[in-house]
Scaffold this motif. Structure first.
Motif, PDB file in Angstrom:
ATOM      1  N   PHE A 220       0.672  23.726  10.198  1.00 26.61           N
ATOM      2  CA  PHE A 220       0.363  24.955  10.932  1.00 26.61           C
ATOM      3  C   PHE A 220      -1.107  25.300  10.738  1.00 26.61           C
ATOM      4  CE2 PHE A 220       1.175  26.369   6.651  1.00 26.61           C
ATOM      5  CZ  PHE A 220       0.268  27.398   6.452  1.00 26.61           C
ATOM      6  N   THR A 221      -1.586  26.158  11.600  1.00 27.81           N
ATOM      7  CA  THR A 221      -2.932  26.685  11.480  1.00 27.81           C
ATOM      8  C   THR A 221      -2.886  28.181  11.756  1.00 27.81           C
ATOM      9  OG1 THR A 221      -5.212  26.441  12.226  1.00 27.81           O
ATOM     10  CG2 THR A 221      -3.515  26.297  13.905  1.00 27.81           C
ATOM     11  N   ASN A 302     -10.730  27.331  10.283  1.00 26.44           N
ATOM     12  CA  ASN A 302      -9.617  26.420  10.579  1.00 26.44           C
ATOM     13  C   ASN A 302      -8.621  26.369   9.416  1.00 26.44           C
ATOM     14  OD1 ASN A 302      -8.123  24.614  12.131  1.00 26.44           O
ATOM     15  ND2 ASN A 302      -9.168  22.831  11.287  1.00 26.44           N
ATOM     16  N   TYR A 303      -8.205  27.547   8.979  1.00 28.45           N
ATOM     17  CA  TYR A 303      -7.231  27.616   7.904  1.00 28.45           C
ATOM     18  C   TYR A 303      -5.909  27.007   8.351  1.00 28.45           C
ATOM     19  CZ  TYR A 303     -10.364  31.017   5.698  1.00 28.45           C
ATOM     20  OH  TYR A 303     -11.447  31.631   5.121  1.00 28.45           O
ATOM     21  N   GLY A 304      -5.271  26.271   7.483  1.00 26.57           N
ATOM     22  CA  GLY A 304      -3.982  25.677   7.823  1.00 26.57           C
ATOM     23  C   GLY A 304      -3.361  25.002   6.621  1.00 26.57           C
ATOM     24  N   GLY A 305      -2.156  24.502   6.815  1.00 27.06           N
ATOM     25  CA  GLY A 305      -1.440  23.828   5.740  1.00 27.06           C
ATOM     26  C   GLY A 305      -0.112  23.307   6.248  1.00 27.06           C
ATOM     27  N   ARG A 306       0.818  23.141   5.339  1.00 27.08           N
ATOM     28  CA  ARG A 306       2.174  22.713   5.694  1.00 27.08           C
ATOM     29  C   ARG A 306       3.159  23.710   5.105  1.00 27.08           C
ATOM     30  NH1 ARG A 306       2.161  16.227   4.227  1.00 27.08           N
ATOM     31  NH2 ARG A 306       0.250  15.648   5.369  1.00 27.08           N
ATOM     32  N   LEU A 317       4.917  26.411   0.478  1.00 28.36           N
ATOM     33  CA  LEU A 317       3.578  26.251   1.034  1.00 28.36           C
ATOM     34  C   LEU A 317       2.834  25.121   0.339  1.00 28.36           C
ATOM     35  CD1 LEU A 317       1.325  27.340   2.904  1.00 28.36           C
ATOM     36  CD2 LEU A 317       0.673  28.872   1.030  1.00 28.36           C
ATOM     37  N   SER A 318       2.198  24.277   1.139  1.00 25.97           N
ATOM     38  CA  SER A 318       1.340  23.226   0.590  1.00 25.97           C
ATOM     39  C   SER A 318       0.086  23.130   1.441  1.00 25.97           C
ATOM     40  CB  SER A 318       2.068  21.878   0.555  1.00 25.97           C
ATOM     41  OG  SER A 318       2.434  21.466   1.854  1.00 25.97           O
ATOM     42  N   ALA A 319      -0.947  22.553   0.862  1.00 23.14           N
ATOM     43  CA  ALA A 319      -2.183  22.333   1.606  1.00 23.14           C
ATOM     44  C   ALA A 319      -1.976  21.232   2.632  1.00 23.14           C
ATOM     45  CB  ALA A 319      -3.302  21.973   0.626  1.00 23.14           C
TER      46      ALA A 319
END
Length: 522
Positions: A220-221, A302-306, A317-319
């Motif tokens: 996701f972002t 552009n913040y985001g992760g999984r 939550l993970s990077a």
């Protein structure tokens, strides 16, 4: 003369105890108002073959043989004698003789029990002695009260036989779980009072252990957009930004290449919509500029992760690299690789959709805290509350496997909700309401005795290596997966694996991966 002689005769009979086991005649304490369920004092006025009369408060109560004693008696005179003082419970008004009552001596114990139970509260801890062992629990006696402990409340780990945990005469601590004191009815034996207790609540709770587990995580972002009036187009916002930077009208005209008349028109527009006051920024325009700057900063970063929606809270939550963010488990635990030939890890499309549908203040704090420092979070919270800023979660690719750690109790709570553990070392069973997994992958195994396949299937949980059977086979409808690479199945040893049917499996052969969905605890 005859009247005095008769009175003396009657008096001498009353003063002589006709039975060795009868209570002495004493002055009775005042009785309460007679009503069903009331415990009162009376004196036996007549004893028949199968019934007795008790004088109480100027009236009489009829007591049938079944209400004289809780044990079988041949005759009322085996228990009662005329003139004996007794306690009795008023049952119902007499239909045959208005003004009189039906009473019970046998119900005295039940009323006394209700009085004592009414003084207790759920959660209260007491000490008692194990009185009897039953197939599915034990009874504990504390004083005159009896408490029933179901087998599930005897220990934190599953118990097969009560005698494996306690013995008759053993002193134990217990906690009152439920008190049952039904409304008083004439047929009191049908609705007796009682108390349920727990021994395990007084024992140390097993400490959860962390086990590795993989999930399908959604990339996701974070997207942000400042909310402003449609009048504030890009040109007007640019001019506001120039004014906020402290530039003069001449400088703005040069920097923006807007002719002076056009710039003057723009400034007039900003005055009309409340963005400027005498050429200076208003609080409204400052708020809009601040929200616009923060939105631009978030989008450019552009913040985001999984996000693994089916993982245990705290481990979701993970990077972008797949490394868990602020994990609750010890940092020294290494993150294992997920076997490439295993099926896609657990996921829940509905939970993913709910995650993508969150915006603004609905976005989990763990996500905002990961991307923004305390100062930026404060600014963001202010603009979210006044609706100056809209922040959203957007999908940023296809699902990716993410390995993390979860507590075994979280896994076991889900499994115990639909399965029964088999084997000698069955795992801890969390109490009802414990937060649990929503989706798990299990390996369905065929069970064999020495030669033949047994009718019951066994399921392997691959991360804890525990074995399970369906509770009521056929009630679950798992989704079967195509992959045919499996983890090693446990070696059952010479004793084998005893199933609920009594059959003993000597080996297991994996058949198919199955995805199970479990209902939430809410």
């Amino acid at each position: 003369m005859l009247k005095e002689l008769f009175a003396a005769l009657i008096g001498s009979r009353l003063e002589t105890s006709p039975r060795a086991d009868s209570s002495p005649i004493v002055d009775l304490p005042p009785n309460p108002v007679l009503a069903p369920g009331v415990l009162c004092q009376g004196r036996v006025s007549y004893v028949g073959p199968n019934w007795a009369k008790i004088a109480v408060m100027g009236t009489e109560a009829f007591v049938s043989a079944s209400e004289i004693s809780n044990r079988k008696i041949e005759s009322a005179s085996d228990v009662l004698s005329t003139g004996q003082d007794v306690e009795l419970v008023i049952l119902t008004p007499s239909e045959r003789k208005p003004g009189q009552w039906n009473g019970s001596l046998a119900a005295v114990t039940e009323v006394r029990k209700r009085e004592q139970l009414a003084q207790l509260t759920s959660g209260q801890r007491l000490k008692g002695v194990v009185d009897t062992l039953k197939p599915r629990g034990v009874t504990i006696r504390a004083g005159e009260l009896e408490f029933y402990v179901p087998i599930a409340e005897m220990a934190w780990n599953p118990v097969e036989y009560p005698a494996d945990v306690v013995s008759i005469g053993q002193v134990v601590d217990f906690e009152v779980l439920r008190l049952t004191i039904p409304e008083w009815q004439g047929k009191w034996r049908q609705e007796k009072s009682g108390a349920t207790a727990s021994i395990r609540s007084c024992l140390p709770r097993p400490t959860p252990k962390y086990v590795p587990m993989a999930f399908s995580a959604l990339p996701f972002t974070i997207k942000a957009r400042a909310r402003r009036s449609a009048i504030l187009d890009a040109v007007l916002m640019h001019v506001l930004a120039e004014i906020a930077a402290g530039n003069s009208s001449d400088d703005i005209s040069i920097r923006t290449r807007l002719p002076a008349p056009v710039l003057a028109s723009v400034l007039n527009q900003l005055e009309e919509v409340g963005m400027l006051s005498e050429g200076r920024l208003t609080s409204l325009s400052r708020s809009i500029i601040e929200a616009d700057d923060l939105a631009r900063e978030i989008n450019e970063a552009n913040y985001g992760g999984r996000y693994a929606a089916t993982a245990e809270p705290g481990s979701r939550l993970s990077a972008r690299s797949g490394i868990p963010v602020n994990p609750p488990f010890p940092q020294e635990l290494s993150i294992p690789e997920y076997p490439a030939n295993w099926p896609r890890p657990a996921f829940n499309p509905r939970a993913d959709s709910e995650f993508l549908g969150r915006n603004g203040e609905e976005i989990p704090d763990e996500i905002i805290g990961f991307f923004l420092d305390a100062e930026r979070r404060s600014v963001l919270a202010k603009h979210l509350s006044d609706r100056r800023l809209q922040i959203m979660i957007a999908k940023d690719g296809v699902h990716q496997p993410v390995c993390t750690y979860v507590t075994d109790h979280w896994l076991f709570a889900a499994l115990w909700s639909a399965f029964d553990a088999v084997g000698t070392n069955r795992p801890y069973r969390p109490e009802r309401g414990y937060e649990r997994a929503s989706t798990l992958l299990l390996v369905k195994c065929a069970a064999f005795d020495r030669a033949d396949r047994l009718p019951q299937s066994v399921y392997l949980e691959p991360y804890t290596k525990t074995l399970w059977v369906e509770r009521g086979e056929g009630t679950l409808r798992p989704r079967q997966l195509k992959e045919n690479a499996f983890p090693p199945t446990p070696v059952l040893g010479q004793a084998g694996l005893t199933l609920e049917s009594g059959a003993v499996a000597t080996r297991l052969e994996p058949e198919v991966w199955c995805s199970f969905h479990f209902r939430s605890t809410n």
